[in-house]
Structures are given as C-alpha cells and as structure tokens.
Design a protein around this motif. Sequence first.
Motif, PDB file in Angstrom:
ATOM      1  N   GLN A   1      42.389  49.318  28.737  1.00 29.15           N
ATOM      2  CA  GLN A   1      41.298  50.279  28.588  1.00 29.15           C
ATOM      3  C   GLN A   1      41.030  50.914  29.949  1.00 29.15           C
ATOM      4  OE1 GLN A   1      41.201  47.022  28.640  1.00 29.15           O
ATOM      5  NE2 GLN A   1      39.171  46.164  28.957  1.00 29.15           N
ATOM      6  N   THR A   2      40.426  52.095  29.965  1.00 28.07           N
ATOM      7  CA  THR A   2      40.260  52.818  31.231  1.00 28.07           C
ATOM      8  C   THR A   2      39.055  52.353  32.038  1.00 28.07           C
ATOM      9  OG1 THR A   2      39.065  54.518  30.017  1.00 28.07           O
ATOM     10  CG2 THR A   2      41.411  54.900  30.400  1.00 28.07           C
ATOM     11  N   ILE A   3      37.994  51.885  31.355  1.00 25.61           N
ATOM     12  CA  ILE A   3      36.844  51.355  32.090  1.00 25.61           C
ATOM     13  C   ILE A   3      36.381  50.042  31.450  1.00 25.61           C
ATOM     14  CG2 ILE A   3      36.018  53.599  32.962  1.00 25.61           C
ATOM     15  CD1 ILE A   3      33.874  53.613  30.862  1.00 25.61           C
ATOM     16  N   GLY A   4      35.699  49.228  32.221  1.00 20.28           N
ATOM     17  CA  GLY A   4      35.246  47.948  31.687  1.00 20.28           C
ATOM     18  C   GLY A   4      34.285  47.277  32.650  1.00 20.28           C
ATOM     19  N   GLY A   5      33.624  46.238  32.166  1.00 24.24           N
ATOM     20  CA  GLY A   5      32.530  45.666  32.941  1.00 24.24           C
ATOM     21  C   GLY A   5      32.663  44.194  33.310  1.00 24.24           C
ATOM     22  N   TYR A   6      33.904  43.690  33.445  1.00 26.54           N
ATOM     23  CA  TYR A   6      34.053  42.299  33.886  1.00 26.54           C
ATOM     24  C   TYR A   6      34.395  42.264  35.371  1.00 26.54           C
ATOM     25  CZ  TYR A   6      34.217  40.949  28.986  1.00 26.54           C
ATOM     26  OH  TYR A   6      33.919  40.740  27.665  1.00 26.54           O
ATOM     27  N   PRO A   7      33.925  41.223  36.088  1.00 26.94           N
ATOM     28  CA  PRO A   7      34.293  41.121  37.496  1.00 26.94           C
ATOM     29  C   PRO A   7      35.795  40.880  37.668  1.00 26.94           C
ATOM     30  CG  PRO A   7      32.700  39.408  36.864  1.00 26.94           C
ATOM     31  CD  PRO A   7      33.051  40.142  35.628  1.00 26.94           C
ATOM     32  N   LYS A   8      36.335  41.407  38.756  1.00 29.87           N
ATOM     33  CA  LYS A   8      37.778  41.278  39.004  1.00 29.87           C
ATOM     34  C   LYS A   8      37.987  40.656  40.377  1.00 29.87           C
ATOM     35  CE  LYS A   8      37.749  45.638  36.793  1.00 29.87           C
ATOM     36  NZ  LYS A   8      36.342  45.800  37.212  1.00 29.87           N
ATOM     37  N   ILE A   9      38.945  39.765  40.434  1.00 33.77           N
ATOM     38  CA  ILE A   9      39.221  39.090  41.708  1.00 33.77           C
ATOM     39  C   ILE A   9      40.229  39.897  42.526  1.00 33.77           C
ATOM     40  CG2 ILE A   9      41.073  37.585  40.808  1.00 33.77           C
ATOM     41  CD1 ILE A   9      39.689  35.322  42.538  1.00 33.77           C
ATOM     42  N   GLY A  10      40.942  40.785  41.904  1.00 34.33           N
ATOM     43  CA  GLY A  10      41.943  41.609  42.581  1.00 34.33           C
ATOM     44  C   GLY A  10      42.918  42.152  41.563  1.00 34.33           C
ATOM     45  N   SER A  11      44.068  42.594  42.050  1.00 34.28           N
ATOM     46  CA  SER A  11      45.066  43.166  41.144  1.00 34.28           C
ATOM     47  C   SER A  11      46.451  42.623  41.456  1.00 34.28           C
ATOM     48  CB  SER A  11      45.098  44.689  41.288  1.00 34.28           C
ATOM     49  OG  SER A  11      43.834  45.231  40.973  1.00 34.28           O
TER      50      SER A  11
ATOM     51  N   PRO B   1      32.672  33.501  38.452  1.00 34.11           N
ATOM     52  CA  PRO B   1      32.186  34.511  39.390  1.00 34.11           C
ATOM     53  C   PRO B   1      30.675  34.385  39.552  1.00 34.11           C
ATOM     54  CG  PRO B   1      32.687  35.514  37.258  1.00 34.11           C
ATOM     55  CD  PRO B   1      32.986  34.055  37.123  1.00 34.11           C
ATOM     56  N   SER B   2      30.128  34.946  40.612  1.00 35.62           N
ATOM     57  CA  SER B   2      28.686  34.850  40.840  1.00 35.62           C
ATOM     58  C   SER B   2      27.913  35.762  39.896  1.00 35.62           C
ATOM     59  CB  SER B   2      28.366  35.194  42.299  1.00 35.62           C
ATOM     60  OG  SER B   2      28.749  36.532  42.559  1.00 35.62           O
ATOM     61  N   VAL B   3      28.613  36.661  39.213  1.00 34.54           N
ATOM     62  CA  VAL B   3      27.951  37.518  38.218  1.00 34.54           C
ATOM     63  C   VAL B   3      28.765  37.461  36.932  1.00 34.54           C
ATOM     64  CG1 VAL B   3      26.858  39.180  39.777  1.00 34.54           C
ATOM     65  CG2 VAL B   3      29.244  39.502  39.115  1.00 34.54           C
ATOM     66  N   THR B   4      28.084  37.617  35.787  1.00 30.38           N
ATOM     67  CA  THR B   4      28.825  37.553  34.531  1.00 30.38           C
ATOM     68  C   THR B   4      29.316  38.933  34.124  1.00 30.38           C
ATOM     69  OG1 THR B   4      26.737  37.716  33.396  1.00 30.38           O
ATOM     70  CG2 THR B   4      27.687  35.520  33.589  1.00 30.38           C
ATOM     71  N   GLY B   5      28.605  39.946  34.539  1.00 31.29           N
ATOM     72  CA  GLY B   5      29.032  41.298  34.179  1.00 31.29           C
ATOM     73  C   GLY B   5      28.695  42.240  35.301  1.00 31.29           C
ATOM     74  N   ILE B   6      29.399  43.354  35.336  1.00 33.21           N
ATOM     75  CA  ILE B   6      29.091  44.369  36.326  1.00 33.21           C
ATOM     76  C   ILE B   6      28.940  45.687  35.585  1.00 33.21           C
ATOM     77  CG2 ILE B   6      30.282  43.262  38.255  1.00 33.21           C
ATOM     78  CD1 ILE B   6      32.635  45.266  37.594  1.00 33.21           C
ATOM     79  N   LEU B   7      28.430  46.667  36.263  1.00 36.38           N
ATOM     80  CA  LEU B   7      28.330  47.992  35.680  1.00 36.38           C
ATOM     81  C   LEU B   7      29.753  48.467  35.372  1.00 36.38           C
ATOM     82  CD1 LEU B   7      26.288  50.206  35.065  1.00 36.38           C
ATOM     83  CD2 LEU B   7      26.527  50.975  37.437  1.00 36.38           C
ATOM     84  N   SER B   8      29.965  48.972  34.168  1.00 34.59           N
ATOM     85  CA  SER B   8      31.305  49.401  33.771  1.00 34.59           C
ATOM     86  C   SER B   8      31.907  50.342  34.796  1.00 34.59           C
ATOM     87  CB  SER B   8      31.256  50.125  32.420  1.00 34.59           C
ATOM     88  OG  SER B   8      31.316  49.185  31.388  1.00 34.59           O
ATOM     89  N   GLU B   9      33.153  50.047  35.166  1.00 39.15           N
ATOM     90  CA  GLU B   9      33.823  50.854  36.189  1.00 39.15           C
ATOM     91  C   GLU B   9      35.288  51.019  35.820  1.00 39.15           C
ATOM     92  OE1 GLU B   9      33.302  48.476  39.743  1.00 39.15           O
ATOM     93  OE2 GLU B   9      35.195  47.459  39.348  1.00 39.15           O
ATOM     94  N   PRO B  10      35.970  51.961  36.480  1.00 41.37           N
ATOM     95  CA  PRO B  10      37.379  52.198  36.155  1.00 41.37           C
ATOM     96  C   PRO B  10      38.243  50.960  36.407  1.00 41.37           C
ATOM     97  CG  PRO B  10      36.480  53.970  37.509  1.00 41.37           C
ATOM     98  CD  PRO B  10      35.466  52.893  37.499  1.00 41.37           C
ATOM     99  N   ILE B  11      39.300  50.830  35.633  1.00 46.63           N
ATOM    100  CA  ILE B  11      40.198  49.674  35.728  1.00 46.63           C
ATOM    101  C   ILE B  11      41.598  50.157  36.084  1.00 46.63           C
ATOM    102  CG2 ILE B  11      41.263  47.786  34.434  1.00 46.63           C
ATOM    103  CD1 ILE B  11      38.822  47.789  32.641  1.00 46.63           C
ATOM    104  N   CYS B  12      42.234  49.481  37.036  1.00 43.66           N
ATOM    105  CA  CYS B  12      43.584  49.879  37.414  1.00 43.66           C
ATOM    106  C   CYS B  12      44.622  48.928  36.807  1.00 43.66           C
ATOM    107  CB  CYS B  12      43.731  49.920  38.935  1.00 43.66           C
ATOM    108  SG  CYS B  12      43.517  48.326  39.703  1.00 43.66           S
ATOM    109  N   TYR B  13      45.869  49.350  36.882  1.00 42.55           N
ATOM    110  CA  TYR B  13      47.006  48.545  36.411  1.00 42.55           C
ATOM    111  C   TYR B  13      47.042  47.233  37.194  1.00 42.55           C
ATOM    112  CZ  TYR B  13      51.923  47.589  35.189  1.00 42.55           C
ATOM    113  OH  TYR B  13      53.092  47.039  34.728  1.00 42.55           O
TER     114      TYR B  13
END
Lengths: 310, 227
Positions: free
Chosen positions: A255-265, A224-236
């Motif tokens: 976990q309910t929140i986390g700080g890794y980039p996500k490509i989708g769900s 990803p273009s970033v290694t971490g992001i500001l912790s945000e809610p995570i969905c199923y």
Amino acid sequence: MNGFLVQNGGIQSSIQDVGRQGLSDIGLTQSGAMDELAFGYANMLVGNTFNTPALEIAIGGVVLEAQGVMRIAICGANMQITCKEKVLALWQTHTLQKGDVLHFSFASDAQFAYLAVEGGFQTPYAYGSFSTSLKEGLGGIEGRKLKVGDFLLVLAHQNVGEKRKIQEAFVPSYPEEITVRLLKGYQEERFDAEAQRLFFGSTYTFKGEGDRMGYRLSGEKIVPSVTGILSEPICYGAVQIPSHGEPIVLLKERQTIGGYPKIGSVIGVDCFKLAQLKTGGKVRFCEVTLDEAYRATYTFYDFFKNIGVC
Amino acid sequence: MKRVYKIASESSVILYFGESIDPVVSKEVQKAYHALKEAKVEGFYELIPSYASLMVVYDVLSLTFDGACERIESILSHANTLLEHASNIVTIPVYYGLDAGLDLELLCEEKGLSVEEIIALHVKSIYSVYAIGFAPGFAYLGEIDARLATARLANPRKAVPKGSVAIADRQTAVYPAQSPGGWKVLGRTPTAMFDATYKGLSLLHVGDSVRFEPISKEMFLKLGGEL
C-alpha cells in the motif's frame, strides 16, 4: 497469432515488468516483478531489455501451449518444467515449436519463476506499466491472475537466435536461511536499544504468511514505543512493526501509505532474495550503512547494464 | 516551517512537516508536493504526500540521499515565495437514503441525532484532501464535524459497495471500488473516483477541496448510480 494459450493458470501467475511509477500519489501501488534478478536474467537470455514484461509464476502449476515458434527462457524457482516429456533446464534459452505444451510442476526451493519470451509479451499496457496489480485489479490480463483460456500475445520472431545460458557461477542459489541488509531510518528512534538488539539478534521464520504485498515474519516480538503513527508514505522494503510485535516487510504490491512504526527498510536488492524465500525459510537482519546500500545496488544493476541490456 | 529530512530507504527520502493532523501542516505538505511536481525533476520517480509528510522516491543510480535532499531543499526554499497552488473545489453528489447509507441508523443511535441532522452535518463542511492511499483514488478528507466523529465498525465489512461515502474518526472518504472496509457508511455517490478517462486518473488530488451535495434517489439512479 503467436503467443501462449493458457491451459492452466496455476497457483498465481501474472504478467509483470519492474512496476508502475509516478502514480503512488493517487494510491496506485508500484507492483512489478517480486524478484528482479531472475526476471532480469530471463529477459537478458532472450535478448530483451531489462524492463520487458515477463510471466511471473508463483509456486507453479501452469500449463501453456505455444501457438508458434518462440524463443524463451525460464529463470528462478525450480518448478520442474517439462515439454514433450523432456525436462527443460532453467537459466537458458529454449526454442518452442507450434503446439509445444509447457508443464510447470511445483517449486520446492523458492517462490517465483519468470518466463521471458523474445520480443516480450504484448499484453495491455496500463498506467505506464505492463505489471498486473492483483489487489487493485489493474494491468496485465484484466488485472487478475491467469486462468484457463487466457491468451498471451507475443510478436512473432522469424530469427530465433543461438542457444544462450547463464554461466553457472552466476546462477543464484536459494538457501533456506538468508540474511538481508537493512538500512535504519524512518522511526528508528521509536525502538529502544533493547528492541533493536532483539531485532538484529533474532532469526525470524517465514511461515508463508504473505503475498505480493509483503511478508510477515514470525519470531522474537519487539515493542515500539508507540503503537501507531500518523499515516505516512511507505517505501519498498519498509519493515513495519505492528502491535503484535512481528515484522512485516513490504514488497512490490505494498500500500502507498500506512500508520505502523517502521524500524527501517530492507535494501531493494535484498528484497528480491527475501521474495524468493520458501515457506519455512529463516531470515536474519543486519544493519548496513547508506554507502554499503548504494554499492550493493550499483553492483546489481551495473551487472545488467554492463552486458548492455539494462 | 521547519522540514526534517529522513532516510526511508536507499532510494527514498521522507520529509516531515509536523506530527499531527493539522490544516496548517497539511498546507505545507501540499505546497511542497505541488512545487516538486511542477519542478519535474529528472530521477524523482514518486512524490507521495500524506498528512504531515512527503516521500520522494528517487533513482538511486543517478542520485544520492544528500543530492536528492539538496535538490528538494533548493526547490522548496524557492517555492516559498511563489503563489500558493490553486486548488480545485470538487462537488460530489451523494444519495443519503437508508438503502445506501448502510450505517445511518447505527449512527443515529450512537450520536443521538436524526438522519437529517447527520446529513446536514456531513454536507455543511468543505473538506480538504489530506492524502490518497489504501486504494487507487481513495482520498482521506478532513475534518468532519466533531459531533459526527466515530470509531470504525467493530466488524469491518467484507465488501463495502463502490461509491460508498463513509466516515471514521474525524475523516470522511468515498470508496472508489468495492472493497473490504470498516468506515461507517452514510450514503453513496454515482460519481467515479478513479477512472482511466480522467486527466490524472483520480477525481481528487491532494490539496483539492471537496463538498458533498445531497441528491434524490431518482437523480442518483439517473446519474448512473447502482443500489
């Protein structure tokens, strides 16, 4: 008292329903059945409503002694279940007598089997759900996996109904290679065209790294273009790409929140398939539109609704 | 303030209010969270606030993404005219002795401060609950004085004791239960952070204000603290 006396808890067995709701804002995970299809079938067979707690058995190794007459059904991974030296078929009901002992061997085709009992397990209700959260140590039997000596209470049923089974055409198979549908979103723009081409063009392997929280997949590394992001809610179903570049699909006990980039769900109904993938199994991702995701979800849940058990 | 709506999954939408840890952005998140919570929308299963974003998980069998967004926007545009949610100020007693503050000496060395100075800096601020996650009742509080800002331990502990009050970066938190963790521990509270008998289960909720109050070892033990 009717129910099961646990003679062996197996690898990891726990009471699950579809999970906890409305408490993610104070950090409680959803938890719940890893595969709602097999879970739903098992409950349906014994005449329970969809969200009735069942026993989720990971891999196998469980031994249970019936304390009375009960109607049960077991669906999901084939663990070669025996009772009085006879093999019990999956995907159908069985009537147990007092003293019957169920032996679960070990599954080779998938990860989870569900044992549902008519009337449901009467285990403690915690924070709006019967589900066990192993990570948080709450729900189910003292918030942990089953162990020898545990007792799973079941309300006695006098009227044991007729034999029922799932028609063969509806019994899921557990292939070694699956394709799961992914809805792009979240930080999709953090992954350039090349990263996305690699991701959707690759076959990933599940090497068994994972648990009820999520599965890590091995294969083509994407950056990803970033290694971490500001912790945000995570969905199923969220697909995180940490700096090691390999995707982690977050499942029921995420976990309910986390700080890794996500490509989708990965869409929910395909998370159930992914959850059942055996170690060594292969996964490919394909993109879906929101409308396709809706249709797949409606089809899945309408199936249980239409037969009046949802 | 501009809100950006994004698809997170077929059953969840995420709203972004900004991209950094910022008290102004956090206030917006908190206002939206409370407005949506009070609206008690049928089919909204989860409202999960974090630093600069808020996720709404909805019933995909009764709502679509567009429908959920419209519903949220209508509630939030209305809420802007409402009074701000009154937040609680919660005081958490902390025993800052060396037998509880496992990393106090390490921090003294790292920061060139005395134990007393570190405690004074930690106690003087009123913190805001930015987010809750990692474990039930684990509240991310910010921001600590810049002079205390510190990296996580190079080797995280396998078991941080329950009630440990710790810091990392510009944040502070209390470990609600024994768990692995890499934050640097300054002390320990006898107060439970997560308890079935609490209304709302968690002592803290997003938007609450928190202050720490130093207590003696005797008081810590009297209040049920364990060393």
